[in-house]
Scaffold this active site. Structure first.
Site, PDB file in Angstrom:
ATOM      1  N   ASP A 331      89.359  72.630   9.556  1.00 49.39           N
ATOM      2  CA  ASP A 331      89.233  71.251   9.057  1.00 49.39           C
ATOM      3  C   ASP A 331      88.802  70.348  10.212  1.00 49.39           C
ATOM      4  O   ASP A 331      88.685  70.782  11.347  1.00 49.39           O
ATOM      5  CB  ASP A 331      90.559  70.783   8.431  1.00 49.39           C
ATOM      6  CG  ASP A 331      91.723  70.789   9.418  1.00 49.39           C
ATOM      7  OD1 ASP A 331      91.707  71.644  10.334  1.00 49.39           O
ATOM      8  OD2 ASP A 331      92.640  69.959   9.289  1.00 49.39           O
ATOM      9  N   HIS A 655      88.361  80.785   7.414  1.00 51.72           N
ATOM     10  CA  HIS A 655      88.239  79.486   6.745  1.00 51.72           C
ATOM     11  C   HIS A 655      87.784  78.437   7.767  1.00 51.72           C
ATOM     12  O   HIS A 655      88.495  78.145   8.727  1.00 51.72           O
ATOM     13  CB  HIS A 655      89.596  79.108   6.155  1.00 51.72           C
ATOM     14  CG  HIS A 655      89.612  77.787   5.465  1.00 51.72           C
ATOM     15  ND1 HIS A 655      89.176  77.619   4.162  1.00 51.72           N
ATOM     16  CD2 HIS A 655      90.002  76.570   5.877  1.00 51.72           C
ATOM     17  CE1 HIS A 655      89.313  76.364   3.818  1.00 51.72           C
ATOM     18  NE2 HIS A 655      89.815  75.693   4.838  1.00 51.72           N
ATOM     19  N   ASP A 703      89.975  88.704   4.145  1.00 46.94           N
ATOM     20  CA  ASP A 703      88.931  88.106   4.982  1.00 46.94           C
ATOM     21  C   ASP A 703      87.950  87.336   4.108  1.00 46.94           C
ATOM     22  O   ASP A 703      86.805  87.742   3.927  1.00 46.94           O
ATOM     23  CB  ASP A 703      88.204  89.198   5.780  1.00 46.94           C
ATOM     24  CG  ASP A 703      87.149  88.593   6.699  1.00 46.94           C
ATOM     25  OD1 ASP A 703      87.347  87.444   7.142  1.00 46.94           O
ATOM     26  OD2 ASP A 703      86.127  89.259   6.947  1.00 46.94           O
ATOM     27  N   GLU A 712      92.526  81.449   8.415  1.00 47.23           N
ATOM     28  CA  GLU A 712      91.898  80.303   9.070  1.00 47.23           C
ATOM     29  C   GLU A 712      91.700  80.621  10.556  1.00 47.23           C
ATOM     30  O   GLU A 712      92.229  81.598  11.078  1.00 47.23           O
ATOM     31  CB  GLU A 712      92.760  79.047   8.900  1.00 47.23           C
ATOM     32  CG  GLU A 712      92.005  77.783   9.283  1.00 47.23           C
ATOM     33  CD  GLU A 712      92.489  76.509   8.611  1.00 47.23           C
ATOM     34  OE1 GLU A 712      93.361  76.593   7.722  1.00 47.23           O
ATOM     35  OE2 GLU A 712      91.989  75.431   8.966  1.00 47.23           O
TER      36      GLU A 712
HETATM   37  O1  9MR Z   1      99.700  76.612  11.319  1.00 49.27           O
HETATM   38  C1  9MR Z   1     100.344  75.754  10.394  1.00 49.27           C
HETATM   39  C2  9MR Z   1     101.476  76.503   9.736  1.00 49.27           C
HETATM   40  O2  9MR Z   1     102.451  76.837  10.691  1.00 49.27           O
HETATM   41  C3  9MR Z   1     102.059  75.666   8.631  1.00 49.27           C
HETATM   42  O3  9MR Z   1     103.022  76.434   7.936  1.00 49.27           O
HETATM   43  C4  9MR Z   1     100.960  75.198   7.681  1.00 49.27           C
HETATM   44  C5  9MR Z   1     101.469  74.299   6.580  1.00 49.27           C
HETATM   45  O4  9MR Z   1     101.958  73.108   7.071  1.00 49.27           O
HETATM   46  O5  9MR Z   1      99.963  74.496   8.388  1.00 49.27           O
HETATM   47  C6  9MR Z   1      99.333  75.266   9.379  1.00 49.27           C
HETATM   48  O6  9MR Z   1      98.440  74.469  10.057  1.00 49.27           O
HETATM   49  C7  9MR Z   1      97.241  74.069   9.423  1.00 49.27           C
HETATM   50  C8  9MR Z   1      97.197  72.554   9.495  1.00 49.27           C
HETATM   51  O7  9MR Z   1      98.196  72.015   8.680  1.00 49.27           O
HETATM   52  C9  9MR Z   1      95.835  71.976   9.156  1.00 49.27           C
HETATM   53  N1  9MR Z   1      94.802  72.599   9.940  1.00 49.27           N
HETATM   54  C10 9MR Z   1      94.775  74.041   9.791  1.00 49.27           C
HETATM   55  C11 9MR Z   1      96.086  74.657  10.224  1.00 49.27           C
HETATM   56  C12 9MR Z   1      96.055  76.175  10.163  1.00 49.27           C
HETATM   57  O8  9MR Z   1      96.031  76.679   8.878  1.00 49.27           O
END
Ligand code: 9MR
Length: 732
Positions: A331, A655, A703, A712
């Site tokens: 993102d 992602h 994947d 991601e």
């Molecule tokens: O890495 C994060 C994970 O530990 C959390 O459980 C999750 C939900 O809050 O969010 C992950 O982080 C994401 C972030 O919120 C937005 N950018 C991408 C991150 C990786 O998926």
């Protein structure tokens, strides 16, 4: 549309982890007039772009020169979705579609326009994540330079279909590190088999000659995969070469090398990842062939830019220049807590290397714009984020001065693909938080001691910012980021900050030696607690970061030996877990529930074992780390390397809005050396739910670019990959 046949279901141990759900009763069509019979009602098209009936299809002339996919679309609203129900989305597109991307989605017809499913080649089934009576199906076709004609027919969204039985292609049952083993390192593989007793194995060289042989070690059923497995230990073979294979139980492994330099390129690639995550600067194609792109979020339309970002309504009445930094992940958000732990780990990699006086990470050439400026490249790269973190601090004279805003991101979620410079969303600062403020305090203190010899003024500025932040956090110790503030970006919520206080105090103490910070460290209940959980540390649990630095950096802290012993005890714990694990993984979360980003938890546990090795020089810790790398590079239930470009079959569809090759062939895959988050038992995204419901731990990964909860790419996952690869590269 031609539907991909369901994968044939064969018997055997491989399938025990995935169970077909029973078929449901009625399949019900949700789309009205999907065949465009005599009329285009009730379909809509973007205003000013009329739909016409052409040979029983609905067609539009798509103008060239629009920016986003969603600038031109055909859709239908008022679709009902039922949470947990599985749907099959099919359609037929035609016209002059060659070379033009069509984004076919099922999503929310109202703000925030969440996308529930995005069709990609061969994939048509998903499980609705919410119930809604205002969903839509839409076909987004804007964003192209040239005009073209788009036609649509036979649109169907069938509810109540049985979830697809997905069977991953896991290849040969002998699982190896698909990249390389070190000649003097441990060499283990895993055989998946029904056999209960030892079987013969052979190691073959590139020409197929048997160069070693032995018998497998039956290890029983592995909880993390549900598979019955044997271990193959060929550690007595020490010769280098390429194209080796292991043969057992009638199966031949994927090929691998034995090579003393196995980790040299990974050490560099894992760090080079960060340059291409940079915001606020054009990525130079000469430095990253195939990855050049314009600067993102620098106030050039359609970006609204990060040059003067306002707060969310009611949060503040100033704007901040928060340009720069790294995009967090796939993102366009930038989050102080996740930036903090990532910077900490890069700086820790550098500090470990400089204290041990080997060239290591301090000498790596990362091919970044700053290369050659007499500052180690790894410090230049970390500085890009540090400068951003400092900009997130509330200026003097404003309410909450000295605190840090938790995050800055788009007002609403955007779709994929979307290059950073094309993001048209309003950017917003979110409220300050104690956790973000302490992340700033910790990393700025660390920076103050590490940049001193390269840039005195910056080191002083960082230390001042760190002190201010720490004091502000003490004054506002309970300002927690909300778990509900998750529109347009991740929440990174955290309502326990004793660990951030401990970590920040530790860094400030190590930099200044001052008594007040020593006190804070020694008084913290965490100082003598076992802070090493199922995953040693992450963005939310930072006490271990403080503990590791107290063990690493020379100081006069009373009881420093006990600190070091606590780290060795933690290394023992992860080593014991790895030894008990049939795949050699130092990770055993409670209830076998693998966490979001499990690969980073595994790597951080490996980091602690590496500290065990540094502190004791006992080879078993080093071997534990190297065996963990085997898991990440292919010795796993899915027989896949989780690092792009490493291993014969690797993750490549992480992602990401800009490495979206899977959705638009004109865009690249992530660069080599990009880690995928990895198996996540909770599979929060609808795509993973449609494929993996009922999965067991290691199987909870796919994947696919749509699987944001398992696949991601993220800064806090590549930082530990870089750290561990650097350690492994030293172990010739
Ligand atoms: O890495 C994060 C994970 O530990 C959390 O459980 C999750 C939900 O809050 O969010 C992950 O982080 C994401 C972030 O919120 C937005 N950018 C991408 C991150 C990786 O998926």
């Amino acid at each position: 549309m031609i539907r991909r046949p369901l994968a044939a279901v064969s018997a055997g141990v491989l399938l025990t982890a995935l169970v077909a759900a029973p078929a449901r009763a009625d399949e019900i069509e949700q789309v009205v007039n999907g065949g465009f019979d005599g009329t285009t009602d009730p379909w809509w098209s973007t205003s000013g772009i009329p739909m016409t009936l052409d040979d029983g299809r609905a067609c539009i002339d798509v103008p060239g020169g629009t920016t986003n996919r969603w600038d031109v679309a055909i859709g239908q609203n008022d679709i009902d979705l039922v949470e947990g129900e599985t749907y099959r989305f099919t359609f037929d597109t035609s016209g002059s579609t060659d070379g033009h991307a069509v984004r076919a989605i099922v999503g929310d017809a109202q703000a925030p326009y969440d996308t529930y499913f995005e069709a990609a080649a061969g994939q048509d089934t998903f499980t609705a994540p919410v119930s809604s009576d205002h969903a839509q199906v839409a076909f987004q076709v804007g964003g192209g330079a040239e005009g073209w004609r788009f036609c649509l027919d036979d649109v169907s969204l069938l509810g109540g279909v049985p979830p697809e039985v997905y069977q991953p292609d896991t290849g040969p049952r002998v699982r190896v590190n698909q990249v390389a083993y070190l000649p003097r390192g441990p060499k283990n593989a895993t055989l998946v088999t029904d056999a209960q007793t030892a079987l013969p194995w052979q190691l073959r060289d590139e020409r197929g000659r048997v160069v070693a042989r032995g018998r497998t070690d039956p290890r029983g059923v592995d909880e993390s995969s549900g598979q019955n497995v044997h271990r193959i230990d060929f550690g007595r073979y020490h010769r280098s070469g390429s194209g080796f294979t292991l043969v057992a139980d009638g199966e031949t492994s994927r090929p691998f090398d034995i090579d003393a330099d196995a980790y040299d390129t990974l050490r560099t690639d894992a760090l080079k990842f960060f340059y291409t995550q940079r915001s606020g600067i054009a990525i130079d194609d000469a430095l990253r062939p195939g990855y050049g792109r314009p600067a993102g979020h620098v106030d050039v339309a359609p970006n609204l830019g990060d040059g003067a970002v306002p707060c969310q309504p009611g949060v503040c009445d100033y704007t901040l220049d928060v340009t720069g930094g790294w995009y967090d992940a796939g993102d366009h958000g930038k989050y102080v807590v996740n930036g903090g732990i990532s910077v900490w780990q890069m700086l820790n990699e550098y500090e470990r290397s400089s204290l041990r006086r080997h060239a290591g990470s301090a000498g790596i050439d990362l091919a970044i714009p700053e290369s050659g400026n007499r500052v180690p490249d790894i410090l230049d790269e970390a500085r890009w984020e540090l400068d951003f973190l400092l900009k997130m601090q509330v200026p003097a004279g404003e309410p909450y001065a000295g605190m840090a805003h938790h995050k800055i991101h788009d007002e609403n979620w955007t779709g994929l693909p979307l290059l950073p410079h094309l993001d048209p969303q309003q950017r917003q600062l979110h409220p300050v938080s104690t956790a973000a403020t302490l992340n700033l305090a910790a990393t700025a203190a660390q920076a103050a001691r590490l940049y001193r010899r390269y840039d005195r003024a910056f080191a002083q500025r960082a230390l001042a910012a760190s002190r201010t932040a720490y004091a502000a956090a003490l004054a506002h110790p309970q300002m927690y980021a909300s778990p509900d503030d998750g529109v347009g970006g991740g929440t990174y919520d955290d309502d326990t900050v004793t660990d951030e206080f401990y970590w920040a105090a530790a860094e400030l103490y190590l930099t200044t030696g001052e008594r007040q910070y020593a006190h804070a460290v020694l008084e913290s209940p965490l100082h003598t607690a076992d802070v090493f959980g199922p995953g040693a540390f992450d963005w939310k649990n930072t006490a271990a970061a403080g503990r590791l630095d107290l063990a690493l950096v020379p100081s006069r802290l009373p009881g420093r030996d006990a600190v070091r012993r606590s780290v060795v005890r933690a290394a023992d714990k992860y080593l014991a877990i790895a030894r008990a694990h049939p795949y050699g993984v130092p990770y055993a979360p409670p209830g076998n529930m693998w966490d979001w980003g499990s690969n980073s938890a595994i790597l951080n546990n490996m980091t602690v074992m590496a500290y065990g090795y540094d502190l004791t020089h006992r080879a078993e810790y080093r071997d534990g780390v190297l065996e963990g790398m085997d898991y990440l590079l292919g010795r796993n239930a899915l027989n896949r390397s989780y690092v792009t470009g490493y291993g014969e079959v690797s993750a490549q569809n992480q992602h990401s809005r800009w490495y979206a090759h899977e959705l638009d062939p004109a865009l690249p895959h992530p660069p080599d050396g990009t880690l995928a988050g990895g198996p996540n038992s909770s599979i929060q995204d609808p795509y993973a739910q449609s494929k993996l419901t009922g999965c067991v731990a290691q199987f909870c990964y796919i994947d696919d670019i749509q699987s944001w909860s398992t696949n991601e790419e993220t800064i806090n996952w590549n930082a530990p990959l870089a750290w561990v690869a650097a350690f492994a590269a030293e172990q010739h």
